[in-house]
Design an enzyme around this catalytic site. Structure first.
Site, PDB file in Angstrom:
ATOM      1  N   THR A   1       0.840  -1.208   0.000  1.00  0.00           N
ATOM      2  CA  THR A   1       0.000   0.000   0.000  1.00  0.00           C
ATOM      3  C   THR A   1       0.868   1.249   0.000  1.00  0.00           C
ATOM      4  O   THR A   1       0.602   2.201  -0.749  1.00  0.00           O
ATOM      5  CB  THR A   1      -0.944  -0.004   1.213  1.00  0.00           C
ATOM      6  OG1 THR A   1      -1.759  -1.176   1.180  1.00  0.00           O
ATOM      7  CG2 THR A   1      -1.826   1.229   1.207  1.00  0.00           C
TER       8      THR A   1
ATOM      9  N   ASP B   1       2.492 -11.729   5.671  1.00  0.00           N
ATOM     10  CA  ASP B   1       3.262 -10.475   5.631  1.00  0.00           C
ATOM     11  C   ASP B   1       4.266 -10.414   6.775  1.00  0.00           C
ATOM     12  O   ASP B   1       5.425 -10.022   6.597  1.00  0.00           O
ATOM     13  CB  ASP B   1       2.322  -9.270   5.698  1.00  0.00           C
ATOM     14  CG  ASP B   1       1.522  -9.086   4.415  1.00  0.00           C
ATOM     15  OD1 ASP B   1       1.827  -9.763   3.418  1.00  0.00           O
ATOM     16  OD2 ASP B   1       0.583  -8.260   4.419  1.00  0.00           O
TER      17      ASP B   1
END
Length: 546
Positions: free
Chosen positions: A99, A399
């Protein structure tokens, strides 16, 4: 855009082709690329929002993971797709920061568009961005801190930062400790991390607190036959890349028999063929058999009688991991199988996991764990209330595992919460004074674009982004290089003391990817398409359809 008389492309392009060039092409590309940043911007940070994505079949994904959102979107515009590739490359390289990479790309292009409107040439802007990138590594050298891989608190802080805002908040402490414990089992003697040795097995039903780490390989398969044993000590493991089934004819045929004895003889021949395969398996001294394909019922019964546990239709990744963990060979022909092909597992056991009733099947599902194995291996058994919860938390754990691996291998971390971006912005503003020509404007614009991260963190939490930026810049001007924004309160914090840290590789890779994508898009001045380049406007460079 209508082609003009005298345009040489009129003689070479088909009637269905479309060409947009010059300012219109650049404006269209910039608008499309910036739209990708806007699509994920509200998901950044611990207070970021989720997106609900519904595909053409009605399947729903609820997530705030940047790369997942962009992957699920049906992006058609080529410039927008280039930004999607930024997220994908960031995911592949580091596993987190997707992001941030996308919104920085969007911010750079927005800053570039303002320079273009002021008649700064695109190649000048691209060159200025490249010069800014050359200063980034030096600043990161100054800000980076050495990582003590034995410091559990710091490792958990890294994992927690990557996990923040991704649906794991209720049990974040428990999950971060699982991630740290798992990644430590995968650290090699040379300091590198065997990331592939760690996997996650998600099961809907239960609570996140029920999640646990198995130091070995876990396979979500039931034994092929209920009469088979379920537990072993010092088990010999055989992995067969095939099936133990009656061979099927390649063409459809019909057989006519005149009496029952012929039927009996035919069935007996099939059973003898299966018996031969089972005997070959048993001759190796196997305790646990895994097959790629199925196992016919008669073969299952024979294996059960011999005291062998058999797991059928085990997927390729599980077979690979178990072969590496137990030092087993992957046998493709049972005729050549020997005891030398067997792997070893100190303990093989099963656990019952009751699946939720809304699945339409209340039968307990058993998972088989192979522990005390020769090589490094770990499996996080993840539980959660629903499929949507489990899927999102699984992405968060992936992640966290990826960034922990990067941090341990590189040995360097950076403060988070927008602290690094402000340090970079201030350093680039100083560096711009020593750059001649209009490239100076591009370097200054790059510095301004870096504010997007702390500004978005504050904005997503409902705080004033202007106040946060002013206060944050003042603190950094005074030499507080680890000052960041507390997204929950809007106050300034010491990011390191509050455990908001991330691997250097995450930030460096995101900035590099954003610069490359921005420069590439800026240098495009002509778009030729074999079909329609959909835009929301007429020929004025409106936003493309996505």
């Amino acid at each position: 855009m209508a082609q003009q008389a005298g345009d040489p492309t009129l003689s070479v392009l088909s009637d269905e082709s479309q060409r947009i060039d010059g300012r219109d092409a650049r404006s269209m590309n910039l608008t499309a690329a910036q739209a990708m940043g806007e699509a994920v911007r509200t998901t950044l940070g611990p207070m970021g929002m989720d997106k609900m994505l519904v595909d053409s079949t009605g399947d729903t994904v609820v997530t705030n993971d940047g790369v997942t959102i962009l992957d699920e979107m049906e992006v058609e515009h080529p410039a927008a797709d280039m930004v999607v590739e930024v997220a994908q490359s960031q995911e592949q390289a580091v596993g987190d920061g997707t992001t941030s990479a996308v919104i920085l790309t969007s911010a750079l292009l927005q800053a570039a568009e303002e320079l273009l409107d002021n008649d700064v040439h695109p190649t000048t802007v691209a060159a200025g961005f490249e010069q800014a990138g050359e200063h980034v590594e030096d600043v990161l050298d100054d800000v980076a801190m050495d990582l003590d891989v034995d410091d559990t608190d710091v490792l958990e802080a890294i994992a927690s930062t990557a996990m923040t805002g991704k649906g794991a908040e209720s049990e974040k402490d428990h999950l971060t400790s699982l991630v740290v414990e798992a990644i430590r089992t995968a650290v090699r003697e040379d300091g590198t991390v065997d990331r592939d040795a760690i996997t996650i097995k998600p099961f809907a039903g239960g609570n996140l607190a029920d999640s646990r780490l198995v130091e070995g390989v876990t396979i979500d398969k039931n034994p092929a036959n209920d009469a088979m044993p379920s537990d072993f000590e010092d088990a010999n493991v055989l992995i067969y890349e095939g099936a133990i089934e009656t061979p099927e004819l390649e063409t459809s045929t019909e057989t006519t028999v005149s009496n029952f004895d012929d039927v009996t003889e035919y069935v007996e021949r099939e059973r003898e063929a299966l018996q031969e395969d089972v005997d070959r398996v048993l001759d190796t001294g196997v305790d646990v058999l895994l097959t790629e394909g199925g196992i016919d019922d008669p073969a299952q019964e024979l294996l059960a009688e011999a005291g062998v546990m058999a797991l059928r239709r085990v997927d390729d990744e599980d077979r690979r991991r178990l072969a590496e963990a137990t030092d087993a060979s992957r046998v493709s022909d049972l005729e050549t199988a020997t005891a030398a092909d067997l792997g070893e597992a100190g303990t093989v056991g099963q656990e019952r996991i009751r699946m939720p009733l809304w699945r339409g099947d209340a039968r307990p599902e058993r998972i088989t764990s192979f522990t005390d194995v020769d090589s490094v291996a770990g499996t996080i058994v993840l539980r959660g209330g629903t499929d949507h919860v489990v899927d999102e938390v699984e992405r968060a754990l992936e992640d966290s595992l990826d960034v922990l691996a990067a941090a341990i291998e590189d040995g360097e971390i950076l403060p988070g919460a927008g602290a690094v971006e402000i340090e970079l912005a201030l350093a680039l503003e100083d560096a711009a004074d020593g750059i001649g020509g209009r490239e100076q404007l591009a370097v200054e614009a790059f510095a301004d674009a870096l504010d997007i991260s702390p500004r978005t963190l504050a904005e997503n939490a409902g705080h004033s982004p202007i106040d946060a930026l002013v206060d944050l810049r003042a603190r950094h001007h005074d030499g507080d290089s680890t000052a960041g924004v507390d997204a929950e309160t809007g106050a300034l914090i010491d990011a390191v003391e509050h455990g908001v840290v991330e691997p250097r590789r995450v930030k460096a890779t995101a900035i590099d990817a954003a610069i490359e994508a921005a420069r590439m898009i800026l240098r495009i001045d002509d778009v030729v398409s074999a079909g329609d380049l959909s835009t929301s406007g007429d020929d004025d460079g409106g936003a493309p359809g996505m």
